[in-house]
Design an enzyme around this catalytic site. Structure first.
Site, short mmCIF file in Angstrom:
data_model
loop_
_atom_site.label_atom_id
_atom_site.label_comp_id
_atom_site.label_asym_id
_atom_site.label_seq_id
_atom_site.Cartn_x
_atom_site.Cartn_y
_atom_site.Cartn_z
N GLY A 39 19.21 26.11 25.55
CA GLY A 39 18.90 24.69 25.65
C GLY A 39 20.15 23.82 25.60
O GLY A 39 21.24 24.30 25.26
N CYS A 40 19.98 22.56 25.91
CA CYS A 40 21.13 21.65 26.00
C CYS A 40 21.69 21.34 24.61
O CYS A 40 22.90 21.44 24.39
CB CYS A 40 20.75 20.38 26.76
SG CYS A 40 19.25 19.56 26.18
N HIS A 41 20.82 20.99 23.65
CA HIS A 41 21.33 20.74 22.29
C HIS A 41 21.93 22.02 21.72
O HIS A 41 22.95 21.98 21.03
CB HIS A 41 20.20 20.26 21.37
CG HIS A 41 19.67 18.91 21.71
ND1 HIS A 41 20.39 17.75 21.53
CD2 HIS A 41 18.48 18.52 22.24
CE1 HIS A 41 19.67 16.71 21.92
NE2 HIS A 41 18.50 17.14 22.36
#
Lengths: 330, 330, 330, 330
Positions: free
Chosen positions: A139-141
């Site tokens: 994921g991005c985070h």
């Protein structure tokens, strides 16, 4: 391709369209099925028509942007047919099947595949990605948080617990309209969300836990929505073990040889990474508290760009193929 | 009035212009001296001409927005002339004169006045503000951070150290042009600044230290610039002592009777406070880590509005006089 | 390179750095003289140090971004030394020397060069650009307005006079700080400027006048500042001569074979051109009034990208060399 | 209240809540029926619960924000019951019933009421608004365009035809989520819409036609979406009859005595009107073409504020009651 974040999907098609080693065999989308590619991507010179379901018989690789669980249900079939899979969803990111019911409210549809999946974070798994058949792009985070903390954790330089305060642009919420992405609500505003716990948190703990050899400190991750389209900045706080120089050196060494993650001397603005696959990291301190900031473009290094980077490694292309280009500024 | 943040100053004039108990005796400004008020505030029905220096002989109160040290040099004279002073600068916020050289690189020009100054944060000092003659309105980050932490500190519910991650809009940097407030640089971007230590940090420590009875935990405050005009959101992290309910109750009780600071059941967006004197607080947790968010408008509760609120208390007006009005949304 | 719009200059360096046929011989800048390129362009892999003044002896071509008149004073010397010149300033855009005192408040320093200059708008001057030695890249509003009107004017389909309402992002104002580009002033705001007459207007009249064979209709051009970083949208209004189909066909035919200017079936958003050298045009009508909208990225097709496009033509490269790449969205 | 633009509705409740002469008898909303007012307006001190349908028996006036046609169907009943109506929808704006099928695709449900409706634009209809029983508040683009052109038309100073280029913020599109108001689509973008003809155009023509005594010039109105929350700027172009001074004087005289519409010496930014009921107008020219710019806040003077202004006139309150307050800046 279909599902989750349509912006990440659009970015992926753009990246693949200019990749010299890629021929797009088939794009699929339930919503666009039957339409020509050019109706959706008017500015790409792409011939063809969207299919309904990914057949994947004549392709070497499937980039799957299907919603959670939908891709996982197909994955076994694709792999058996000899097709390799770069999965942009969360379906294969967590090794422990027990985590899925807790974070995704469903049992995993193909738990037997979890162990062969390689997490698509080249700074940690470049070796395993070579010849990987099933890649789970994080994921991005998670990408920003892991890259902001990995060298410190691996070097044993984290004292006490860790706070990760993450700030993301609005495109991370995808393209589906809702009040939460309405211009008049989101503009001129900042707020926290998922305070109780974000789905990307277990990815961060899994990866840093592996680096920590079981001595993982407690991690608190809170995400915030910021009125910009692209970009994530994470600010990571932990007690400094050893000197700031030692910490800085650990980061420089850890990312040495990695083309996209760079250690800067000053704290990065998220914008310096926009439209690129870069991750920019700065190591600083306030008194005895280490403050590490890391910035990425959530749609590129935080999603599609990293997917292409993993594909390059898995298929023996140059790691930067399709991902170079000048920095766009401002 | 002159100096520091011209946006806070403009906001102050607007607030005072509609205050039923205020007659504006004289506005001063070195840059606007000799110009009519209407040239600068075309939409306020104000008659008069900017003066060069604050004379303050015929006024009951001076609202000073002079730059650091300039106002302090005048303060003694004003007070001796029987004029009360609401100071928007940092000059009288810190009680300990030894802190000025460290944070403001100069000795304090009037250290003898520091003890009689009352910090202009009504939620903590309402009693002292009654009849106060010298009020030092705290900084914008300080206001948000103190209001986000005071009830927990006062109730002894903070375990371990505290991280305060503050996100502010661009108007907090004032109206003077610079690359750091250039639209094309700041838009579509988020970054941290003053990582080594922000000038508002000693204000936070002083105030929370007093509430903690000497047992103040270590506090790390890092500020971030977010692409919006108005608003501050602080996210405060600390280990929970006792239950979340206990913590929540401490906040409700602490702010009971205070008209502008409200404890919400969900985490606030900064925008809900825009153009108002509100401070909106939410108390939550992620596992054993308390996560308190607090939002203010940096130019109102974080500056001019709070100055007017203090003035109201000091002069016996209703605390909300001049500060009411419907919420502006969006 | 130095001068006028530092964002256009930065964009140009980025474009040239990835151009396969270009070797950067020397960057010059009075403000950065003596500094390494990497200090200014941290993410480009450029070796070298900024020079003070453009020497231009060992180069085949100079891209001049010098302020108005400064470049013109050097141009004769460069051309005599056999160096070709792509000039991003306004110095050689107007053929009539009498226009310079009126619009730029100075006599032209080298009027004898005006006739050999070729206006760098490939859609109108591709033939002359081949082997051109002095190219004057037009302004951003001019490029959009000319491309929005040229086919109609050339085909004699414009009745009555023309209104061009141009809306530009803030980067068009350059990188120098001022109140006019301050985030808190510009954000959440739109306003007109240069209502009396914008410097780009004579460029538009010169070019359309040539196409009109002396029968140029009166043109009113008003520019507006919109709170976005990049992009220009011009809305062009004129009385329709003939049918809308006829008008549409004139545009399709005029831009046939030009790789960057495309006639769309729906009105473009400026954003569809961001970070690209595209000009997107739509032809529509409201009753008997033709309404043509044209969108460009002011820093690319409106400045540096067009400069590189001209260079490609002048030096025999493919017209799209260095200018391709997928559309970035959002 | 329900319907069309929820932001205008929210603004209206805020304005009425602080109006000294108003007691809110009942708010209605199909979506919020049964919920307490405070759930929707957490920061207003309003007691009560949303009703399902407007009963309007115990009220003196109904502010109707119902969707087109829904309010019109109720209007006769309300008026017969002796309740006066301030209608924020388009239902009673056009006098000619034949225009409704063309612009709203339906016959008008109560054409017999059209003649008694007064258009709620006080600068044109203040006299008729006194004791008006049915007020139709005009659209946001209409308000800005009419106020930008009325003095010139009334004085016979418009030569040739008129072009109105209108730029609006995103809140004008209402609060319902859609791709067209998605932050990531709308931010950093400007585009035209309704080029073929906007529904507000017949309102403009009706009102200016009445002022022109049948000699109304042709009007072209094109609307554009600009990445900001609030504000409309219209730029009006027409051939100047007589001198610019004459034109300017016509505007000053026309708006003399009107508290909210002011003629400025410089072209206004839309932002100067934000959160206020102001309309700011500037009269200028480019050669022989008059260029008049007019700015309003689309949610206040362009909707709710103007509704309250009409209510004040109709019920004998001061015209500015509930509408004063300092300018909010930035």
């Amino acid at each position: 391709m279909a599902g989750a974040n349509a912006y990440a999907r659009m970015t992926l098609v753009n990246l693949l369209a200019r990749h010299l080693g890629v021929e797009l065999a088939q794009l699929t989308s339930r919503s666009f099925a039957g339409q020509p590619y050019r109706a959706v991507f008017p500015l790409l010179e792409l011939d063809g028509t969207f299919g309904m379901e990914p057949a994947a018989t004549e392709a070497d690789v499937v980039f799957s942007c299907l919603p959670h669980n939908v891709g996982a249900a197909n994955a076994g079939r694709w792999l058996q047919a000899g097709v390799r899979l770069i999965d942009m969803s969360a379906d294969f990111r967590l090794k422990d099947p027990a985590l899925y019911p807790r974070w995704y409210r469903q049992d995993h549809p193909a738990p037997e595949l979890l162990q062969q999946a390689v997490l698509g974070l080249p700074e940690l798994h470049a070796g395993e990605l070579v010849d990987a058949r099933l890649v789970a792009v994080p994921g991005c985070h998670s990408t920003a948080a892991i890259l902001g903390l990995a060298p410190a954790v691996a070097a044993g330089l984290v004292g006490g617990d860790v706070v990760v305060d993450s700030k993301t642009g609005v495109s991370g919420a995808g393209r589906s309209p809702s009040l939460g992405v309405h211009f008049s609500e989101v503009s001129e505003a900042v707020h926290a969300y998922s305070i109780g716990g974000h789905r990307h948190a277990p990815e961060v703990m899994q990866e840093l836990g592996a680096l920590a050899n079981g001595a993982l400190p407690r991690i608190t991750l809170v995400t915030h929505l910021v009125p910009m389209i692209r970009g994530i900045l994470v600010t990571c706080y932990f007690d400094l073990v050893g000197s700031l120089d030692e910490l800085h050196d650990a980061y420089v060494e850890f990312y040495s040889g990695h083309p996209f993650t760079k250690v800067l001397d000053s704290t990065p603005t998220s914008k310096l990474t926009s439209y690129s696959n870069l991750c920019l990291v700065n190591v600083a301190a306030q008194g005895s508290k280490a403050v590490v900031t890391a910035a990425i473009d959530n749609l590129v290094k935080g999603a599609s760009g990293q997917g292409v980077e993993c594909f390059n490694i898995a298929f023996g292309f140059s790691r930067t193929e399709g991902l170079e280009g000048p920095l766009q500024w401002p």
